[in-house]
Design a protein around this motif. Structure first.
Motif, PDB file in Angstrom:
ATOM      1  N   LYS A 127       9.974  56.278  47.772  1.00 10.78           N
ATOM      2  CA  LYS A 127       9.716  54.917  47.299  1.00 10.78           C
ATOM      3  C   LYS A 127      10.680  53.914  47.922  1.00 10.78           C
ATOM      4  CE  LYS A 127       7.544  56.001  42.858  1.00 10.78           C
ATOM      5  NZ  LYS A 127       7.638  55.831  41.370  1.00 10.78           N
ATOM      6  N   ALA A 128      11.911  54.330  48.112  1.00 14.84           N
ATOM      7  CA  ALA A 128      12.913  53.426  48.685  1.00 14.84           C
ATOM      8  C   ALA A 128      12.579  53.070  50.129  1.00 14.84           C
ATOM      9  CB  ALA A 128      14.301  54.062  48.595  1.00 14.84           C
ATOM     10  N   VAL A 129      12.162  54.044  50.926  1.00 11.01           N
ATOM     11  CA  VAL A 129      11.863  53.749  52.333  1.00 11.01           C
ATOM     12  C   VAL A 129      10.538  53.013  52.487  1.00 11.01           C
ATOM     13  CG1 VAL A 129      13.228  55.696  53.168  1.00 11.01           C
ATOM     14  CG2 VAL A 129      10.791  56.009  52.745  1.00 11.01           C
ATOM     15  N   GLU A 130       9.651  53.117  51.490  1.00  5.14           N
ATOM     16  CA  GLU A 130       8.362  52.419  51.563  1.00  5.14           C
ATOM     17  C   GLU A 130       8.478  50.944  51.222  1.00  5.14           C
ATOM     18  OE1 GLU A 130       5.836  54.852  49.056  1.00  5.14           O
ATOM     19  OE2 GLU A 130       4.788  55.616  50.830  1.00  5.14           O
ATOM     20  N   ARG A 131       9.682  50.483  50.859  1.00  5.33           N
ATOM     21  CA  ARG A 131       9.871  49.054  50.612  1.00  5.33           C
ATOM     22  C   ARG A 131       9.670  48.235  51.885  1.00  5.33           C
ATOM     23  NH1 ARG A 131      15.599  48.455  47.997  1.00  5.33           N
ATOM     24  NH2 ARG A 131      16.038  49.660  49.882  1.00  5.33           N
ATOM     25  N   VAL A 132       9.888  48.850  53.044  1.00  4.64           N
ATOM     26  CA  VAL A 132       9.570  48.186  54.310  1.00  4.64           C
ATOM     27  C   VAL A 132       8.071  48.372  54.539  1.00  4.64           C
ATOM     28  CG1 VAL A 132       9.916  48.185  56.804  1.00  4.64           C
ATOM     29  CG2 VAL A 132      11.862  48.561  55.263  1.00  4.64           C
ATOM     30  N   PRO A 133       7.301  47.288  54.628  1.00  4.95           N
ATOM     31  CA  PRO A 133       5.839  47.399  54.735  1.00  4.95           C
ATOM     32  C   PRO A 133       5.400  48.222  55.935  1.00  4.95           C
ATOM     33  CG  PRO A 133       6.502  45.134  54.279  1.00  4.95           C
ATOM     34  CD  PRO A 133       7.752  45.891  54.579  1.00  4.95           C
ATOM     35  N   GLY A 134       4.257  48.873  55.785  1.00  7.30           N
ATOM     36  CA  GLY A 134       3.739  49.739  56.827  1.00  7.30           C
ATOM     37  C   GLY A 134       3.487  49.023  58.135  1.00  7.30           C
ATOM     38  N   HIS A 135       2.968  47.756  58.074  1.00  9.23           N
ATOM     39  CA  HIS A 135       2.678  47.060  59.331  1.00  9.23           C
ATOM     40  C   HIS A 135       3.955  46.718  60.090  1.00  9.23           C
ATOM     41  CE1 HIS A 135       3.444  43.574  56.668  1.00  9.23           C
ATOM     42  NE2 HIS A 135       3.753  42.919  57.786  1.00  9.23           N
ATOM     43  N   VAL A 136       5.061  46.513  59.354  1.00  7.60           N
ATOM     44  CA  VAL A 136       6.351  46.268  60.005  1.00  7.60           C
ATOM     45  C   VAL A 136       6.848  47.541  60.683  1.00  7.60           C
ATOM     46  CG1 VAL A 136       8.758  45.610  59.639  1.00  7.60           C
ATOM     47  CG2 VAL A 136       6.935  44.416  58.404  1.00  7.60           C
ATOM     48  N   ARG A 137       6.715  48.664  59.987  1.00  7.14           N
ATOM     49  CA  ARG A 137       7.110  49.942  60.588  1.00  7.14           C
ATOM     50  C   ARG A 137       6.289  50.223  61.843  1.00  7.14           C
ATOM     51  NH1 ARG A 137       6.598  51.963  55.108  1.00  7.14           N
ATOM     52  NH2 ARG A 137       4.975  53.405  55.824  1.00  7.14           N
ATOM     53  N   ASP A 138       4.994  49.889  61.808  1.00  7.34           N
ATOM     54  CA  ASP A 138       4.144  50.093  62.987  1.00  7.34           C
ATOM     55  C   ASP A 138       4.636  49.267  64.170  1.00  7.34           C
ATOM     56  OD1 ASP A 138       2.484  51.992  61.955  1.00  7.34           O
ATOM     57  OD2 ASP A 138       0.840  50.619  61.479  1.00  7.34           O
ATOM     58  N   LEU A 139       4.967  47.997  63.912  1.00  7.40           N
ATOM     59  CA  LEU A 139       5.450  47.130  64.984  1.00  7.40           C
ATOM     60  C   LEU A 139       6.734  47.669  65.608  1.00  7.40           C
ATOM     61  CD1 LEU A 139       4.849  43.598  63.398  1.00  7.40           C
ATOM     62  CD2 LEU A 139       3.666  44.566  65.387  1.00  7.40           C
ATOM     63  N   LEU A 140       7.571  48.308  64.779  1.00  7.19           N
ATOM     64  CA  LEU A 140       8.846  48.850  65.256  1.00  7.19           C
ATOM     65  C   LEU A 140       8.726  50.288  65.752  1.00  7.19           C
ATOM     66  CD1 LEU A 140      11.160  47.454  62.425  1.00  7.19           C
ATOM     67  CD2 LEU A 140      10.973  46.609  64.778  1.00  7.19           C
TER      68      LEU A 140
END
Length: 339
Positions: free
Chosen positions: A308-321
């Motif tokens: 839950k803690a790591v999912e605070r960064v939205p998925g689309h942001v993780r995809d961009l990075l």
């Protein structure tokens, strides 16, 4: 890691005559022109200075190979009589770890699979580890300041080692090799630095045993679960066709390649500060984003309790990075979280 050994090498012990460096530092009678003449020796895969001393027992341990010398360390758990080593910061830290673990370490232990670079004759020296606890399947390395910053006295920038680089660069290579090979062989590796403990500005420990013990208990306990997560993910990577490699950045927990793909991983274990650790992990990955190659991706690997803690960064942001998040369950299963 202390690496200085004393040895005696009389001139008549050299095959084919004494080399130039020996003749330059001795008289015809074999007496030293300087109080403490130096020679080069390979110890733990590193070319280091070795002081002369009038000690036949140490001479017996020294093998002559052309103009170089290979000085062999004694059996695991034993060191030459050097006096100061037993009082070193490394010995102090290992002693505290013994208290925490309830087991006495094998110091300067060597594994058959942990090897230095080959010398001129092709021989590879087994690299020592600072301390190994077989009952805990644990290795601890105490990394003094010369492992993380340039120290000319230790680096010897004007001398090349068997690796073709000076000792400072070779030390970094061998540290990375330990970090790759030790977990790959099913052992836990914990790295302790002066900054982790009560140390002064020069990296010397103040030996505040109570405070240092508390830190070591946390490090050893935390590393246990972080290593569990890392080991489970490494096993999963191998099953998926990835090959673990020595990390490009020495601070990377795990790096693997598959064809032209590269995955740079940051792993975290169970923690009471899940949010803080997740933020730190994202920051660590951001600092390692030095490649613009789209085939290089980044992985954040966490236990189920931190999902839950790591999912605070939205998925689309993780995809961009190009960051992928993986969960390691309590029974060591791995699953990739959806973006």
């Amino acid at each position: 890691m202390s690496e200085l050994l004393d040895s005696t090498v009389p001139g008549d012990r050299f095959k084919g005559g004494a080399p130039a460096w020996w003749r330059a530092s001795h008289t015809k009678e074999g007496k030293q022109q300087h109080p403490r003449a130096l020679l080069r020796a390979e110890v733990g895969g590193e070319i280091i200075p070795v002081h002369f001393a009038d000690d036949p027992e140490v001479t017996r341990r020294v093998g002559l190979l052309a103009n170089d010398i290979t000085a062999e360390r004694p059996a695991p758990g034993r060191m030459p009589a050097m006096g100061a080593r037993d009082d070193s910061d490394e010995a102090y830290v290992i002693g505290l770890c013994n208290q925490v673990l309830g087991e006495t370490a094998l110091t300067q232990h060597r594994f058959d699979w942990l090897l230095g670079d080959p010398g001129a004759g092709g021989r590879q020296v087994r690299l020592p580890v600072d301390a190994y606890w077989p009952g805990h399947q644990l290795v601890v390395e105490y990394r003094e300041i010369q492992h993380d910053q340039s120290v000319p006295h230790f680096d010897k920038p004007d001398r090349l080692t068997v690796s073709g680089v000076h000792r400072g660069e070779q030390r970094a290579l061998y540290d990375a090799r330990r970090e790759a090979e030790i977990p790959a062989h099913g052992l836990r590796l914990v790295v302790v630095r002066p900054a982790d403990l009560d140390a002064n500005g020069r990296g010397r420990l103040r030996r505040n045993a109570k405070a240092d013990l508390a830190v070591l208990r946390r490090l050893l306990d935390r590393a246990g679960d972080e290593d569990r997560v890392t080991d489970a993910f490494r096993t999963w990577l191998l099953a998926e066709g990835w090959t673990p490699v020595e990390p490009t950045d020495r601070w990377t927990d795990l790096e693997a390649v598959r064809g032209e793909e590269r995955l740079i991983c940051e792993a975290k274990g169970r923690t009471s500060e899940k949010g803080i650790d997740a933020d730190i992990a994202y920051g660590q990955l951001l600092r390692r984003m030095t490649s613009q190659d789209a085939r290089t991706r980044y992985a954040l690997v966490v236990p189920s309790s931190s999902v839950k803690a790591v999912e605070r960064v939205p998925g689309h942001v993780r995809d961009l990075l190009r960051i992928e998040v993986y969960e390691v369950t309590d029974d060591h299963r791995v699953r990739r979280l959806p973006a």
